[in-house]
Design a protein around this motif. Structure first.
Motif, PDB file in Angstrom:
ATOM      1  N   UNK A  25       1.025  -1.450  -0.151  1.00 46.03           N
ATOM      2  CA  UNK A  25       0.022   0.039  -0.099  1.00 46.03           C
ATOM      3  C   UNK A  25       0.833   1.234  -0.001  1.00 46.03           C
ATOM      4  N   UNK A  47       2.015   4.887   0.863  1.00 50.20           N
ATOM      5  CA  UNK A  47       1.758   5.459   2.250  1.00 50.20           C
ATOM      6  C   UNK A  47       1.579   7.100   1.873  1.00 50.20           C
ATOM      7  N   UNK A 100      -3.438   7.656  -0.048  1.00 52.92           N
ATOM      8  CA  UNK A 100      -4.526   6.730   0.511  1.00 52.92           C
ATOM      9  C   UNK A 100      -5.055   5.526  -0.193  1.00 52.92           C
ATOM     10  N   UNK A 101      -4.716   4.265  -0.278  1.00 54.08           N
ATOM     11  CA  UNK A 101      -5.474   3.179  -0.793  1.00 54.08           C
ATOM     12  C   UNK A 101      -4.882   2.792  -2.044  1.00 54.08           C
ATOM     13  N   UNK A 151      -3.591  -8.662   9.184  1.00 56.43           N
ATOM     14  CA  UNK A 151      -4.782  -7.843   9.931  1.00 56.43           C
ATOM     15  C   UNK A 151      -4.415  -7.188  11.304  1.00 56.43           C
ATOM     16  N   UNK A 152      -3.316  -7.185  11.782  1.00 56.71           N
ATOM     17  CA  UNK A 152      -3.097  -6.583  12.910  1.00 56.71           C
ATOM     18  C   UNK A 152      -2.455  -5.116  12.622  1.00 56.71           C
ATOM     19  N   UNK A 153      -1.263  -5.558  11.733  1.00 52.31           N
ATOM     20  CA  UNK A 153      -0.303  -4.387  11.177  1.00 52.31           C
ATOM     21  C   UNK A 153      -0.874  -3.819   9.888  1.00 52.31           C
ATOM     22  N   UNK A 154      -1.620  -4.362   9.224  1.00 49.60           N
ATOM     23  CA  UNK A 154      -2.317  -3.940   8.267  1.00 49.60           C
ATOM     24  C   UNK A 154      -1.409  -4.014   6.820  1.00 49.60           C
ATOM     25  N   UNK A 155      -0.349  -4.650   6.960  1.00 43.12           N
ATOM     26  CA  UNK A 155       0.649  -4.962   5.818  1.00 43.12           C
ATOM     27  C   UNK A 155       0.439  -6.239   5.284  1.00 43.12           C
ATOM     28  N   UNK A 156      -0.428  -6.022   4.267  1.00 43.95           N
ATOM     29  CA  UNK A 156      -1.068  -7.134   3.479  1.00 43.95           C
ATOM     30  C   UNK A 156       0.180  -7.787   2.839  1.00 43.95           C
ATOM     31  N   UNK A 180       3.195  -7.961   3.061  1.00 43.98           N
ATOM     32  CA  UNK A 180       4.033  -8.956   3.693  1.00 43.98           C
ATOM     33  C   UNK A 180       3.380 -10.202   4.103  1.00 43.98           C
ATOM     34  N   UNK A 239      -8.499  -5.773  14.707  1.00 41.99           N
ATOM     35  CA  UNK A 239      -8.423  -6.567  13.701  1.00 41.99           C
ATOM     36  C   UNK A 239      -9.725  -6.397  12.724  1.00 41.99           C
ATOM     37  N   UNK A 256      -9.245  -3.372  10.609  1.00 44.81           N
ATOM     38  CA  UNK A 256      -8.197  -3.704   9.544  1.00 44.81           C
ATOM     39  C   UNK A 256      -8.895  -4.270   8.341  1.00 44.81           C
ATOM     40  N   UNK A 293     -10.140  -2.320   5.061  1.00 40.17           N
ATOM     41  CA  UNK A 293      -9.369  -2.743   3.965  1.00 40.17           C
ATOM     42  C   UNK A 293     -10.059  -3.077   2.742  1.00 40.17           C
ATOM     43  N   UNK A 350      -4.518   7.872   6.882  1.00 44.03           N
ATOM     44  CA  UNK A 350      -3.256   7.864   5.816  1.00 44.03           C
ATOM     45  C   UNK A 350      -3.580   6.824   5.066  1.00 44.03           C
ATOM     46  N   UNK A 351      -4.474   5.835   5.475  1.00 42.04           N
ATOM     47  CA  UNK A 351      -4.712   4.688   4.552  1.00 42.04           C
ATOM     48  C   UNK A 351      -6.166   4.624   4.084  1.00 42.04           C
ATOM     49  N   UNK A 352      -6.849   5.728   4.193  1.00 42.38           N
ATOM     50  CA  UNK A 352      -8.028   6.220   3.453  1.00 42.38           C
ATOM     51  C   UNK A 352      -9.216   5.457   4.082  1.00 42.38           C
ATOM     52  N   UNK A 353      -9.114   4.912   5.296  1.00 45.94           N
ATOM     53  CA  UNK A 353     -10.212   4.478   6.071  1.00 45.94           C
ATOM     54  C   UNK A 353     -11.411   5.473   6.567  1.00 45.94           C
ATOM     55  N   UNK A 380       0.415   0.702  15.279  1.00 47.43           N
ATOM     56  CA  UNK A 380      -0.271  -0.664  15.315  1.00 47.43           C
ATOM     57  C   UNK A 380       0.891  -1.741  15.886  1.00 47.43           C
ATOM     58  N   UNK A 381       2.116  -1.232  14.898  1.00 49.34           N
ATOM     59  CA  UNK A 381       3.159  -2.335  15.268  1.00 49.34           C
ATOM     60  C   UNK A 381       3.632  -2.288  16.747  1.00 49.34           C
TER      61      UNK A 381
END
Lengths: 291, 449
Positions: free
Chosen positions: A40, A42, A45-46, A255-260, A262, B77, B80, B84, B105-108, B410-411
């Protein structure tokens, strides 16, 4: 001629299954493979950007990935043989006919009726270090309280025990069905020839059950490589990442870090790992079959 | 089989049903706007949500609000997953305040500026809360409440142990902003005093095991950040992009060692208790001192515990620090019902009636100027337990430290929680913290590119 004529019919009959396979298996895998090369943005967005092998480079350079890989391999190296051997032995046992066998069969098949999440919750209560049933029972025989799921040296073994308790009865169904297919005349003839129980097992049961065993071994391996529920509900990959299998690490990334990206890269590695293992299993068992 | 006579009758009957149904359609369409709110399921949050929804629906019969609630960790979760996927069936999401930047930032999230007047944006909330909900100049999440931390004291357990409890607000007591300030400045216990008392209070009695102290949000960053900060250590660099040198500093190691000792050396806190379960241990008289938020006041009062409220402790030689910041409410960018959802969002975060209902039900420190002023001036808040809010206002103004501003929150939060959970279970802090800091840095590196 006859064979040629049956090919279109066979294809038509297989078509629904092939379509389902393509839509629900191959297409998601293709999407995941593509996603593993993307991240994604940064800055916008999106927006998804193609990053080539960057996700794989990040994953392979991460010590936690290697630790997760090690945990995954350790879990599978132990749990798969144990589950298959236990399932086979118990199946042979419940296949006997003696007074009260129905009760033992019922006991052994009970775990099938309990869903894995519910089983995990029940086991968490039983393995509670402070007030769990298991520690109470251990106390009765003079063993100190164990920490089970909160101890980094015991957590993975506890997860294996829970998964085995749940899994063995499931695999027993297949093996039991396989046993029913072995003609009883073979056993009778062997008995007349004076074969012992062990001889009958190794020379009749095991060879004729090989195809079923291959199916159970391959499916069990796939299931255990993707084992997730106990880690999600009981340990969340801990303590100290001791139960952090690749499946959970992928879930955590996505799903926790949002890094799909990875998460999908880890998933592709896992698919590769399962595929290699299954091919090796097929190869080994086929070799034995042909010899 | 239909007879010749029956067929026309059936046709007429079906026509009549269809006619009635079509005549009702406009009415049904008006009542059909349902706003779906993805939110928390812990404590009395759902009960409070139901109360405010009932009040909102009474005032707005054309909108109904349905809640989809999750436990704390699962909520992130679920957000997310559903954001997403740009799920249009979610209209509102509860946003933990450090995540406003990440979600924006991620457009949510959709910007909320158009749903508030400039005056409302300027004057409704305390500046820090409004600022925390703003990203790149746009108002992305409205403050639903703020938070503060106290030390709850079980007075019965102290009396049974023959110990003098810390100076605290107790039943029958009245307070003013001045007396509360004196309590916070002169009579605040140190963690060292807490541990001394906890050792004496931890014992196995006729009613079972009693523990000296317990954190509510065991191992979570929100509550444990105050430990390191009390010793002058931050978790990440000012730009939010570096954890090594901060999270693994000597001060944080000292704080983590203290936390380790609670469970493994002094054994004054129970292991294996989750944040969802921990308040029950206090209400069941199994814990003598409980570090918790102001939202526990109605819970403990309802449970009939004989409790007092003391200021949040600090390390001797360090400075008093308390956790702050809480839940904001955001509008899903992919929502199909933005107007209706914004109406509810406005009601719960800015409307005088809505914010009052939420505050009175949920019991969390408010973020609106009007309610904070009311707390300081209204006689009702001079009496226990409401007077604890005066202490909350004091802490918010003097000791509150916001959570780290970092795009990798989050991390950071997840790694912090798993690291401190491991420390609680016996891992060596001197090894665990450097590993954790390096791991956070690995994730933060992507934001430095």
């Amino acid at each position: 001629m006859k064979l040629k004529g049956s090919v279109p019919a066979a294809f038509v009959l297989l078509l629904p299954a092939l379509i389902c396979l393509a839509v629900f298996r191959l297409y998601p895998i293709a999407l995941a493979a593509w996603g593993s090369f993307c991240q994604e943005s940064f800055e916008e967005a999106g927006r998804i950007i193609f990053v080539g092998l960057q996700n794989y480079a990040d994953v392979l350079g991460d010590p936690l990935f290697w630790k997760s890989l090690w945990v995954t391999l350790k879990l599978n190296a132990v749990i798969n043989p144990i589950q298959v051997v236990l399932a086979l032995l118990l199946t042979v046992m419940v296949n006997q006919r003696f007074r009260g066998i129905a009760f033992y069969r019922l006991l052994l098949f009970v775990p099938i009726g309990v869903s894995l999440p519910i089983a995990c919750v029940i086991w968490r209560l039983m393995l509670d270090p402070q007030s769990g049933l298991i520690n109470s029972l251990l106390g009765q025989i003079g063993i100190d309280k164990q920490r089970f799921l909160i101890d980094e040296h015991q957590a993975l073994w506890s997860v294996m025990a829970i998964a085995t308790w749940k899994g063995v009865s499931f695999w027993m169904i297949f093996l039991w069905a396989g046993l029913q297919a072995i003609p009883s005349e073979l056993y009778e003839a062997a008995r007349l020839d004076g074969a012992t129980a062990a001889t009958r097992f190794f020379y009749i049961t095991l060879p004729l059950l090989k195809r079923t065993l291959l199916f159970v071994l391959v499916t069990d391996t796939s299931v255990n490589f993707l084992l997730f529920v106990p880690m999600f509900l009981l340990t969340r990959g801990g303590p100290s990442y001791s139960t952090n299998v690749l499946m959970y690490e992928s879930y955590r990334s996505g799903f926790i870090y949002g890094e799909m990206g990875r998460a999908l890269a880890i998933m592709m590695v896992l698919i590769l790992l399962v595929s290699i293992t299954v091919v090796i299993q097929f190869y080994c068992l086929r070799q034995k079959e042909s010899s | 089989m239909l007879t010749r006579l029956a067929a026309p009758r059936c046709f007429c009957a079906l026509s009549a049903v269809a006619a009635v149904a079509f005549s009702l359609t406009p009415a049904l369409a008006v009542a059909a706007t349902t706003v779906r709110w993805l939110t928390l399921s812990e404590g009395n949050w759902v009960d409070s949500a139901k109360k405010i929804i009932a009040a909102f629906e009474a005032r707005n019969p054309d909108v109904t609000v349905a809640i989809d609630s999750y436990p704390f960790r699962q909520l992130f979760e679920a957000i997310e997953l559903r954001m997403k996927a740009q799920d249009p069936d979610v209209d509102l999401i509860s946003v933990d305040v450090p995540l406003v930047a990440s979600y924006s930032a991620r457009g949510y999230l959709a910007a909320l500026d158009e749903y508030f007047t400039p005056e409302e944006l300027e004057h409704t909330w305390v500046a820090a809360s409004r600022q925390a909900g703003t990203y790149q100049g746009k108002f992305m999440a409205a403050p639903q409440n703020n938070s503060t931390q106290f030390m709850y004291v079980n007075l019965s357990l102290f009396r049974e142990a023959g110990l003098t409890p810390p100076a605290c607000l107790t039943a029958g007591q009245t307070a003013t902003p001045a007396t509360v300030a004196t309590l916070a400045e002169k009579d605040r216990w140190t963690w060292e005093q807490v541990v001394d008392a906890a050792k004496k209070l931890t014992k196995t009695g006729p009613a079972g095991q009693v523990w000296g102290m317990e954190f509510h949000q065991v191992s979570r960053l929100y509550q444990l950040q105050a430990l390191g900060e009390s010793l002058g250590a931050r978790l990440v660099a000012d730009n939010g992009l570096k954890a090594t040198g901060y999270f693994d500093s000597e001060a944080w190691k000292k704080a983590a060692k203290w936390y380790w000792s609670l469970f493994n050396e002094w054994k004054v806190s129970p292991k294996g208790v989750s944040p969802e379960e921990s308040p029950n241990w206090f209400t069941d008289n199994k814990v003598a001192m409980f570090i918790g938020g102001e939202w526990h006041i109605p819970i403990f009062e309802k449970a009939g515990v004989n409790f007092g409220i003391a200021p949040h402790p600090y390390f001797a030689g360090g400075k008093p620090v308390t956790g702050t910041g809480s839940w904001h409410l955001g509008l899903n960018k992919a929502s199909r019902n933005k107007e209706a959802a914004a109406k509810f969002l406005h009601y719960i975060t800015a409307d005088e009636e809505g914010t009052r209902i939420w505050f009175e039900s949920q019991g969390q420190l408010p973020a609106t100027q009007k309610l904070l002023t009311a707390i300081e001036q209204a006689p009702r808040y001079a009496v226990f337990p409401e007077c604890a809010y005066l202490l909350g206002v004091y802490e918010a103004r003097h000791t509150a430290v916001p959570r780290p501003q970092t795009p990798g929150y989050l991390q950071l939060e997840d790694i912090f929680a798993s690291t401190f959970e491991d420390i609680r279970n016996g891992s060596d802090p001197n090894e665990a913290l450097p590993t954790a800091a390096r791991r956070v840095d690995r994730f933060l590196a992507q934001f430095r590119k």
